[in-house]
Design a protein around this motif. Structure first.
Motif, short mmCIF file in Angstrom:
data_model
loop_
_atom_site.label_atom_id
_atom_site.label_comp_id
_atom_site.label_asym_id
_atom_site.label_seq_id
_atom_site.Cartn_x
_atom_site.Cartn_y
_atom_site.Cartn_z
N LYS A 1 0.82 -1.21 0.00
CA LYS A 1 0.00 0.00 0.00
C LYS A 1 0.86 1.26 0.00
CE LYS A 1 -4.12 -1.91 2.22
NZ LYS A 1 -5.15 -1.72 3.26
N THR A 2 0.25 2.32 -0.51
CA THR A 2 0.84 3.65 -0.42
C THR A 2 0.09 4.42 0.65
OG1 THR A 2 1.46 3.67 -2.76
CG2 THR A 2 1.32 5.80 -1.64
N VAL A 3 0.83 4.96 1.61
CA VAL A 3 0.24 5.67 2.74
C VAL A 3 0.76 7.10 2.77
CG1 VAL A 3 -0.08 5.71 5.24
CG2 VAL A 3 0.10 3.52 4.05
N LEU A 4 -0.15 8.05 2.94
CA LEU A 4 0.23 9.44 3.12
C LEU A 4 0.25 9.75 4.61
CD1 LEU A 4 -0.82 12.51 1.07
CD2 LEU A 4 -0.97 12.62 3.56
N ARG B 1 5.15 2.45 -0.30
CA ARG B 1 5.60 3.84 -0.40
C ARG B 1 4.92 4.67 0.66
NH1 ARG B 1 3.82 8.23 -3.98
NH2 ARG B 1 2.29 6.76 -4.80
N VAL C 1 4.21 8.66 1.49
CA VAL C 1 4.24 10.06 1.05
C VAL C 1 4.13 10.93 2.30
CG1 VAL C 1 3.13 11.83 -0.35
CG2 VAL C 1 3.09 9.44 -1.10
N TRP D 1 0.79 12.91 -5.98
CA TRP D 1 1.05 12.13 -4.77
C TRP D 1 -0.14 12.05 -3.82
CZ3 TRP D 1 0.51 15.72 -1.00
CH2 TRP D 1 0.96 17.02 -1.23
N VAL E 1 -3.30 7.92 -2.94
CA VAL E 1 -2.78 6.93 -2.00
C VAL E 1 -3.90 5.99 -1.57
CG1 VAL E 1 -1.00 8.50 -1.16
CG2 VAL E 1 -3.22 8.43 0.00
N ASP E 2 -3.51 4.92 -0.91
CA ASP E 2 -4.51 3.98 -0.39
C ASP E 2 -5.08 4.45 0.94
OD1 ASP E 2 -4.25 1.77 -2.39
OD2 ASP E 2 -2.18 1.79 -1.66
N ALA F 1 -7.07 13.96 -0.35
CA ALA F 1 -6.74 12.54 -0.50
C ALA F 1 -7.97 11.74 -0.89
CB ALA F 1 -6.15 12.00 0.80
N ALA G 1 -8.31 7.91 -1.88
CA ALA G 1 -7.92 7.28 -0.62
C ALA G 1 -9.14 6.63 0.03
CB ALA G 1 -7.30 8.29 0.33
#
Length: 217
Positions: A9-12, A36, A38, A67, A70-71, A105, A110
């Motif tokens: 997963k991509t997490v901000l 990743r 962010v 960016w 994200v997930d 997001a 998201a």
């Protein structure tokens, strides 16, 4: 794929330089479920292969930056009225910034949002701090995140970059009384708060959830 066979997963992470945020960042970077991270922030972070370190002005966030896609989002932004300098500045940091992050997001897809809120958060509270926290929770609930979690710590334990005299004094008292206090009133270590936020973001349980301070002691 991670160890369970799911794509990473991509997490901000908003608030990566704060006490809880630093713990969250370390956990995310070490987690095989995360591909990743962010981290939009005003100050540079230590480089890492999984980290996308983005310089931003929270008063003028770029609404179309790629960016934002994200997930999940973890928000640990927060201050005190003393540090902020006024109630207006406090509200901007503790309400407006986290809400704007959530809006942008969510607009980019998201599906989960985990907030480091506070014990006693209540939009109807007579206490300004608790009311602002409650108003943020209320406003986030209108954004239709499939998964929304509010982590509500009491006094947070850990070493801050800045000194908060009131918190330091309260911490001494609570540590001395820790064994006899109800769990809801004990110090909540920043590491446990961070772990709760990370699990909420990565597991993304459907619906709205609250993690109370007693669960973090």
């Amino acid at each position: 794929m991670d160890a369970s066979g799911h794509p990473p997963k991509t997490v901000l992470l908003a608030g990566a330089t704060g006490l809880v945020g630093r713990h969250v960042l370390d956990l995310l970077l070490a987690d095989s479920r995360v591909g990743r991270v962010v981290a939009p922030s005003r100050r540079p972070l230590l480089p890492h292969p999984k980290l996308q370190d983005v310089r931003v002005d929270y008063d003028a966030l770029p609404v179309d930056a790629p960016w934002w896609a994200v997930d999940a989002v973890i928000c640990t932004l927060g201050t005190t009225i003393k540090v902020a300098g006024s109630q207006e500045a406090f509200r901007r940091i503790d309400h407006d910034y986290p809400l704007q992050v959530a809006i942008l997001a969510r607009r980019h897809g998201a599906g989960a949002y985990a907030l480091n809120s506070a014990k006693g958060a209540d939009a109807g509270s007579r206490i300004f701090y608790s009311r602002v926290k409650g108003e943020l929770e209320r406003d986030l609930a209108t954004l239709d995140f499939p998964s929304l979690t509010f982590v509500r710590p009491g006094l947070i334990g850990g070493e801050r970059a800045e000194t908060r005299t009131g918190e330091a004094m309260a911490s001494v008292v609570l540590r001395a009384l820790g064994a006899v206090l109800p769990r809801a009133w004990r110090i909540n270590p920043a590491s446990r708060i961070a772990a709760a936020l990370v699990e909420a973001a990565l597991q993304a349980p459907p619906g709205q959830h609250v993690v109370e301070s007693a669960q973090l002691a």
